[in-house]
Motif scaffolding. Sequence first.
Motif, PDB file in Angstrom:
ATOM      1  N   GLY A 175       0.829  -1.209   0.000  1.00 43.68           N
ATOM      2  CA  GLY A 175       0.000   0.000   0.000  1.00 43.68           C
ATOM      3  C   GLY A 175       0.857   1.251   0.000  1.00 43.68           C
ATOM      4  N   ALA A 176       1.864   1.258   0.867  1.00 41.26           N
ATOM      5  CA  ALA A 176       2.768   2.403   0.952  1.00 41.26           C
ATOM      6  C   ALA A 176       3.567   2.532  -0.340  1.00 41.26           C
ATOM      7  N   ALA A 177       3.922   1.387  -0.944  1.00 38.34           N
ATOM      8  CA  ALA A 177       4.685   1.403  -2.197  1.00 38.34           C
ATOM      9  C   ALA A 177       3.864   2.057  -3.304  1.00 38.34           C
ATOM     10  N   GLY A 178       2.570   1.708  -3.386  1.00 33.32           N
ATOM     11  CA  GLY A 178       1.694   2.276  -4.404  1.00 33.32           C
ATOM     12  C   GLY A 178       1.557   3.782  -4.251  1.00 33.32           C
ATOM     13  N   HIS A 179       1.403   4.213  -3.001  1.00 34.08           N
ATOM     14  CA  HIS A 179       1.277   5.635  -2.688  1.00 34.08           C
ATOM     15  C   HIS A 179       2.546   6.385  -3.110  1.00 34.08           C
ATOM     16  N   LEU A 180       3.709   5.797  -2.752  1.00 29.23           N
ATOM     17  CA  LEU A 180       4.987   6.435  -3.067  1.00 29.23           C
ATOM     18  C   LEU A 180       5.230   6.459  -4.580  1.00 29.23           C
ATOM     19  N   ALA A 181       4.875   5.367  -5.271  1.00 29.96           N
ATOM     20  CA  ALA A 181       5.063   5.308  -6.720  1.00 29.96           C
ATOM     21  C   ALA A 181       4.264   6.427  -7.397  1.00 29.96           C
ATOM     22  N   GLY A 182       3.040   6.646  -6.922  1.00 26.52           N
ATOM     23  CA  GLY A 182       2.211   7.720  -7.463  1.00 26.52           C
ATOM     24  C   GLY A 182       2.863   9.081  -7.273  1.00 26.52           C
ATOM     25  N   ARG A 183       3.376   9.281  -6.067  1.00 28.50           N
ATOM     26  CA  ARG A 183       4.034  10.544  -5.728  1.00 28.50           C
ATOM     27  C   ARG A 183       5.268  10.767  -6.630  1.00 28.50           C
ATOM     28  N   LEU A 184       6.064   9.702  -6.834  1.00 31.72           N
ATOM     29  CA  LEU A 184       7.275   9.816  -7.663  1.00 31.72           C
ATOM     30  C   LEU A 184       6.911  10.090  -9.120  1.00 31.72           C
ATOM     31  N   ARG A 185       5.807   9.481  -9.595  1.00 27.86           N
ATOM     32  CA  ARG A 185       5.368   9.715 -10.971  1.00 27.86           C
ATOM     33  C   ARG A 185       5.008  11.179 -11.167  1.00 27.86           C
ATOM     34  N   ARG A 186       4.332  11.747 -10.170  1.00 27.23           N
ATOM     35  CA  ARG A 186       3.963  13.160 -10.278  1.00 27.23           C
ATOM     36  C   ARG A 186       5.206  14.053 -10.300  1.00 27.23           C
ATOM     37  N   LEU A 187       6.310  13.559  -9.715  1.00 21.30           N
ATOM     38  CA  LEU A 187       7.561  14.324  -9.737  1.00 21.30           C
ATOM     39  C   LEU A 187       8.351  14.056 -11.019  1.00 21.30           C
ATOM     40  N   GLY A 188       7.760  13.288 -11.935  1.00 22.03           N
ATOM     41  CA  GLY A 188       8.422  13.013 -13.208  1.00 22.03           C
ATOM     42  C   GLY A 188       9.490  11.950 -13.125  1.00 22.03           C
ATOM     43  N   LEU A 189       9.448  11.084 -12.087  1.00 23.55           N
ATOM     44  CA  LEU A 189      10.486  10.062 -11.932  1.00 23.55           C
ATOM     45  C   LEU A 189      10.091   8.709 -12.528  1.00 23.55           C
ATOM     46  N   GLY A 190       8.932   8.635 -13.137  1.00 26.42           N
ATOM     47  CA  GLY A 190       8.549   7.415 -13.862  1.00 26.42           C
ATOM     48  C   GLY A 190       8.645   6.140 -13.053  1.00 26.42           C
ATOM     49  N   ALA A 191       8.078   6.145 -11.847  1.00 26.42           N
ATOM     50  CA  ALA A 191       8.206   4.972 -10.986  1.00 26.42           C
ATOM     51  C   ALA A 191       7.375   3.803 -11.488  1.00 26.42           C
ATOM     52  N   ARG A 192       7.910   2.602 -11.312  1.00 29.40           N
ATOM     53  CA  ARG A 192       7.172   1.385 -11.643  1.00 29.40           C
ATOM     54  C   ARG A 192       6.912   0.618 -10.357  1.00 29.40           C
ATOM     55  N   LEU A 193       5.769  -0.050 -10.321  1.00 21.91           N
ATOM     56  CA  LEU A 193       5.381  -0.788  -9.123  1.00 21.91           C
ATOM     57  C   LEU A 193       5.762  -2.259  -9.282  1.00 21.91           C
ATOM     58  N   HIS A 194       6.436  -2.779  -8.269  1.00 22.29           N
ATOM     59  CA  HIS A 194       6.834  -4.182  -8.265  1.00 22.29           C
ATOM     60  C   HIS A 194       5.838  -4.975  -7.416  1.00 22.29           C
ATOM     61  N   PRO A 195       5.391  -6.164  -7.808  1.00 22.97           N
ATOM     62  CA  PRO A 195       5.787  -6.918  -9.006  1.00 22.97           C
ATOM     63  C   PRO A 195       4.895  -6.642 -10.226  1.00 22.97           C
ATOM     64  N   ARG A 196       3.906  -5.734 -10.098  1.00 25.70           N
ATOM     65  CA  ARG A 196       2.953  -5.528 -11.198  1.00 25.70           C
ATOM     66  C   ARG A 196       3.666  -5.214 -12.514  1.00 25.70           C
ATOM     67  N   ASP A 197       4.681  -4.319 -12.448  1.00 30.67           N
ATOM     68  CA  ASP A 197       5.350  -3.868 -13.672  1.00 30.67           C
ATOM     69  C   ASP A 197       6.632  -4.645 -13.965  1.00 30.67           C
ATOM     70  N   TRP A 198       6.704  -5.905 -13.509  1.00 28.81           N
ATOM     71  CA  TRP A 198       7.925  -6.709 -13.651  1.00 28.81           C
ATOM     72  C   TRP A 198       8.510  -6.649 -15.071  1.00 28.81           C
ATOM     73  N   PRO A 199       7.721  -6.895 -16.124  1.00 28.11           N
ATOM     74  CA  PRO A 199       8.319  -6.934 -17.470  1.00 28.11           C
ATOM     75  C   PRO A 199       8.957  -5.605 -17.879  1.00 28.11           C
ATOM     76  N   THR A 200       8.285  -4.480 -17.602  1.00 30.14           N
ATOM     77  CA  THR A 200       8.867  -3.192 -18.011  1.00 30.14           C
ATOM     78  C   THR A 200      10.066  -2.827 -17.147  1.00 30.14           C
TER      79      THR A 200
END
Length: 585
Positions: A175-200
């Motif tokens: 849950g915290a990972a998802g929240h942080l990934a969203g925050r990083l994306r808004r900062l333009g850091l293109g975060a990917r969520l593990h393991p959902r985005d494993w292939p990319t």
Amino acid sequence: MTEPGRLFDPDEPPPLRPQPAGPAVVRVLPDVSGLEKEFDYLPVADGEAPPVGSLVRVELQRRTVAGWVTATGVTPPPGVTLQPLVKVTSAGPSPDVVELARWAAHRWSGRLGPVLRAASPPRQVPLLPELGQRGNGPGLGGVSLVRLAPDDEGVGLIEPLARQGSVLVITPRLGAAGHLAGRLRRLGLGARLHPRDWPTSASRGGVVVGARSAVWARVPDLAGIVVLDEHDESLQEERNPTWHARDVAVERARRAGVPCVLASPCPSLAALALVGDAVHKPARSAERAGWPVVELVDRRTEEPGRSGLFSPRVANVVRGPGPVLCVLNRTGRAVMLSCAVCGELVRTEDREHLMVERDGQLVSPATGESRPLVCAVCGAAKLKRLRLGVTRAAEELAALAGEPVAELTAATRPGARLPARVLVGTEAALHQLGGVDTVVFLDMDAELLAPRYRAGEQAMALLLHAARLTGPRAGGGRIVVQTRTPDHRVLRAAVHADPGILTREEAVVRRAMGLPPYGALAEISGAGADALADRLLADPGLTVMGPRNGRWLIRADTPDHLADALRPSERPPGRLRVHVDPPRV
Ligand SMILES: [Zn+2]
């Protein structure tokens, strides 16, 4: 350990073709629970050998089973007839991660299979080209430890590394990972969520955020690893092998020669030991501002004879404005004894643990220490029981507050709208709610004095959860702790918003006892435990304690010594459960 090849079976059809030269032969660990042998196979008909880490299907004892390629170009023993792989199903962990997994399986005395499973993609992924890696080489990079204010998400630690390559960011909960990934994306850091985005993340890298298994993520061009809330017990796998994402991150970064940044508002003694106590601290004023007000209510000073669950101060807090959560720890059903005259809790001589009444005597379940039924502080022989339970607390709270009180259970949905203004629950409620102004700990003493060597750190982690729920003091955040041990190092650390108070004093106690991180511990249980404990007694470098409730504790000076002693090949027969670094003993 490795048993290559399958022996020729006269009932099987002859091999499809003659045995080739070494380079094409692959070694496979089948994903079969209880099996830790590896076997050699030929590639799929006329194909190339799949890279190390690939997920494959092989024939084993007339069944088709899944497995991982653990080595390529191996030389099978002479005279062994090899079968081809049935199929290459998916890309898997990178070769360096397979080696890291092997290290972890040894370090935490378990099998390689479960570790490789944690490192594998959640679904099939086409084979990937060999990854580009930085050329720093092992030994460069180093570990650093950063103490953060509770309201600091640690984004500032991720940004500089993200400019240089891929970064793994490990958090205790998804849950915290998802929240942080969203925050990083808004900062333009293109975060990917593990393991959902494993292939990319495996093919393109970037900032990869996830819970503990993200420490195994496959990424090109790894530039660093950040472990947030490194003190949190959720970073450790519960099943054998009980690997800890913080320690795996440190080893992975060391092997890759990249920096590993550990961060927490209340750094663990384990992390402090890794950096020789060199911790980067925030400015005192910023750290203080990030914590809520922590108020202690000393129940010893209430008039004798008073034994309700709630002090007059807590009654006022509950009647006051704003949502209030009252927490009874899961240890709250423990019976505590206090002196009916001076109000002190009945504790061991070193004041570290609670004592209980047994056969007309006071006994400490933690240390075995015993004495007659008298208060060690004032000598009075009149002791009283303090007994607490969530349902009774809810009833009394409703009467005090003059309004309905909601009892939170494990089934309460995280993030749900508050079901009432006044809430009561166990510590699990701290993970389920948001938007509470005040958290009241009704029985923190049971947690502080629990017969577990990490009780202090665990109590501090609870206070941190509460601090994040209420938010900083400037926004009205407040934690109220009912206690009979207001001088406890955990409570002083919280009141002063200075976790260093806890770790400095805790380190002295741990060092004197040789407990982690100044020694390594494992708990063993099961039918084979007695025989193994017997064997380990012969090693003068080990301390063997127990059995208590069928469990033995084994202590060694270093994790390496412990791992060697518990090596699976050295174990006697019989079912055995091994838990290395058990957090709750
Ligand atoms: Zn007393």
